[in-house]
Design an enzyme around this catalytic site. Structure first.
Site, PDB file in Angstrom:
ATOM      1  N   LYS A 139       0.844  -1.201   0.000  1.00  0.00           N
ATOM      2  CA  LYS A 139       0.000   0.000   0.000  1.00  0.00           C
ATOM      3  C   LYS A 139       0.875   1.245   0.000  1.00  0.00           C
ATOM      4  CE  LYS A 139      -4.028   1.882   2.507  1.00  0.00           C
ATOM      5  NZ  LYS A 139      -4.920   1.695   3.666  1.00  0.00           N
TER       6      LYS A 139
ATOM      7  N   SER B  94      -9.715   1.575   2.531  1.00  0.00           N
ATOM      8  CA  SER B  94      -8.857   2.366   1.682  1.00  0.00           C
ATOM      9  C   SER B  94      -7.756   1.557   0.997  1.00  0.00           C
ATOM     10  CB  SER B  94      -8.227   3.485   2.506  1.00  0.00           C
ATOM     11  OG  SER B  94      -7.400   2.939   3.521  1.00  0.00           O
TER      12      SER B  94
ATOM     13  N   SER C  49      -9.943  -0.791   6.801  1.00  0.00           N
ATOM     14  CA  SER C  49      -9.357  -0.639   5.460  1.00  0.00           C
ATOM     15  C   SER C  49      -8.611  -1.845   4.913  1.00  0.00           C
ATOM     16  CB  SER C  49      -8.427   0.568   5.432  1.00  0.00           C
ATOM     17  OG  SER C  49      -9.191   1.731   5.268  1.00  0.00           O
TER      18      SER C  49
HETATM   19  N1  GLN Z   1     -13.252   3.815   5.949  1.00  0.00           N
HETATM   20  C1  GLN Z   1     -12.689   4.200   7.205  1.00  0.00           C
HETATM   21  C2  GLN Z   1     -12.310   5.654   7.151  1.00  0.00           C
HETATM   22  O1  GLN Z   1     -12.525   6.240   6.160  1.00  0.00           O
HETATM   23  C3  GLN Z   1     -11.525   3.342   7.545  1.00  0.00           C
HETATM   24  C4  GLN Z   1     -10.282   3.741   6.860  1.00  0.00           C
HETATM   25  C5  GLN Z   1      -9.107   2.932   7.259  1.00  0.00           C
HETATM   26  O2  GLN Z   1      -9.222   1.903   7.909  1.00  0.00           O
HETATM   27  N2  GLN Z   1      -7.948   3.444   6.917  1.00  0.00           N
HETATM   28  O3  GLN Z   1     -11.803   6.215   8.078  1.00  0.00           O
END
Ligand code: GLN
Length: 487
Positions: free
Chosen positions: A79, A154, A178
């Site tokens: 990532k 994400s 995410s």
């Molecule tokens: N979708 C969640 C957010 O937008 C989780 C994101 C993540 O785990 N980085 O904060």
């Protein structure tokens, strides 16, 4: 079956038998990237040359008769918020578009020590804020099962790359879901370790008290193998846990006979889609058939977790992202004085969602609102954690759906932040509690994957891996490669 469609374990066997070379594996993955990447968009950077050089070094080792590690020569994708020495790390943001880290994250050093091959850096929601990978400044990644759908986020690029056969394994990061949510949407396995189990040194911070790096793989065995490589104490991360990491593959096949599996009532609310509910019920049936004991539990504070998360995560983000001021590194806007320069830098550099969260977080932390919002959210966090502690007095693991719905269409929720935030409702409580959880595929419904989630006690990744393995072995879903837009 093509090499790109195999698992880490299968490829490692073939390398050890000298049936194939590491260069052939990397070439197969690079050809797959060439074939599908224009339709999927999983990568920000493909590091073909260094990947081939790493593979050659592994082949030389094998040639000399030296032993190799399970990950040696196997290409993985990272990532783009994990620092890679000499390779751009953009976090999906214009503000870091030109950033090339002068050091490796600890996980990268650990993977290098195991001779793992890095094939590229993957697309993500800007600064890991999002659930669809539509918030990247560099374009949307597509779901390899159907390119009109999002891969989740994400870590959408990492999950899509593994599902499409562009990488054999990947690393993601999980602050509120995410790793697990894109894994569920793309039909792959994703694990968020216990907070502190995997070093955060070199992970670009979003919300430091919640962030964890973890594996995304095609099956549960591979997940344990990647976790073996990255887990363990790191003095460079002050929140790293001083606990030995066991061999996570050791107990995988021990079965679930007598295992107490809790089903938290609050995670099966009317908001679940029919397909997701049916998949979770099917998982319960299959575990029961293998001798697991199913116990209904209640976790009354679950409904407050999402609001607490969006206060805590944004508050920490507003503080963490203050460093992008155009001075030290990253994009710099022009201005007549320093305030004008800051404003220009941050307005040009950050996308809409990141700006929204910085504002929400700054508001929640400001004097007069701190007690009403931030402090209250911390109290809710304690109550959520207590719900888990109580449940784990009765059961060994918890089983829930990973997400309330399957993947949605690209564009469907992009103008409705609240609808997007609701996708995280089943994953954020786990981050608030700091405990481990894994999403494992539970088949296809209407042509798209569905995942279920096992949640474990602190530092007990071994048991959720064992439960996930039992479920995986009982179904037909194992190491499926998505069509990636091919007909
Ligand atoms: N979708 C969640 C957010 O937008 C989780 C994101 C993540 O785990 N980085 O904060």
């Amino acid at each position: 079956m093509s090499l790109y469609a195999k698992t880490i374990r299968e490829l490692n066997d073939k390398l050890k038998q000298k049936e194939i070379s590491a260069v052939e594996i990397v070439e197969a993955a690079l050809r797959r990237i060439d074939a599908v990447e224009t339709r999927i968009g999983a990568f920000r950077t493909v590091t073909s040359d260094s990947a081939l050089a790493q593979a050659k070094a592994v082949d030389a080792k094998i040639g000399r008769g030296e032993p190799i590690s399970p990950l040696a020569g196997i290409p993985g994708a990272i990532k783009d918020n994990i620092c890679t020495f000499g390779v751009p790390t953009t976090c999906g943001s214009k503000i870091l578009a030109q950033f090339v880290p002068p050091y490796n994250a600890t996980v990268m050093d650990r993977l290098a020590a195991k001779d793992a091959v890095i094939i590229g850096k993957t697309n993500m929601d800007e600064f890991a804020m999002g659930s669809s990978t539509e918030n990247s400044a560099f374009g949307t990644t597509r779901n390899p099962w159907h390119t009109a759908y999002v891969p989740g986020g994400s870590s959408g690029g990492s999950a899509a790359a593994v599902a499409a056969g562009e990488a054999i394994w990947a690393l993601g990061s999980d602050t509120g879901g995410s790793i697990r949510q894109p894994a569920a949407y793309c039909g792959v396995v994703g694990l968020k370790p216990t907070y502190g189990r995997v070093s955060r040194y070199g992970l670009v911070a979003y919300a430091s008290s919640l962030d964890q790096i973890g594996p995304i793989t095609r099956d549960v065995t591979d997940c344990a193998l990647v976790l073996n490589a990255i887990a363990g104490y790191d003095p460079q991360d002050s929140t790293s846990v001083k606990a030995d990491a066991p061999d996570f593959t050791a107990a995988l096949a021990a079965g679930v006979k007598g295992l107490k599996v809790g089903i938290p009532r609050e995670y099966f609310s009317p908001g679940l889609s029919d397909n997701v509910r049916a998949a979770a019920q099917d998982a319960i049936k299959r575990l029961t058939a293998q001798g697991a004991e199913i116990i209904e539990v209640s976790m009354p504070h679950t409904e407050y977790a999402l609001s607490a998360y969006y206060l805590i995560a944004t508050a920490e983000a507003s503080s963490n992202l203050a460093r992008y001021d155009g001075v030290g590194y990253g994009h710099r806007g022009s201005g007549n004085d320093i305030i004008a320069m800051y404003k220009k830098t941050r307005t040009e550099g950050f996308g809409e969602e990141v700006r929204r969260r910085i504002m929400l977080g700054t508001y929640a932390l400001s004097s007069g609102y701190y007690d009403a919002y931030y402090l209250k959210a911390l109290k809710v966090r304690t109550l959520v954690k207590r719900d888990f502690d109580r449940a784990f007095e009765q059961v060994d693991v918890l089983l829930t759906p990973t997400t309330p719905t399957q993947a949605f269409r690209v564009g469907e929720k992009v103008n409705d932040p609240l609808a997007m935030y609701l996708e995280d409702v089943l994953t954020v409580p786990i981050n608030l509690a700091g405990i481990p959880a894994i999403s494992v595929p539970c088949g296809l419904a209407d042509g798209m994957p569905v995942g279920v989630q096992f949640i474990g006690k602190p530092l007990d990744e071994a048991t959720i891996l064992r439960a996930a393995y039992a479920l995986e072995q009982s179904g037909e879903w194992q190491n499926r490669i998505a069509p990636a837009g091919e007909v």
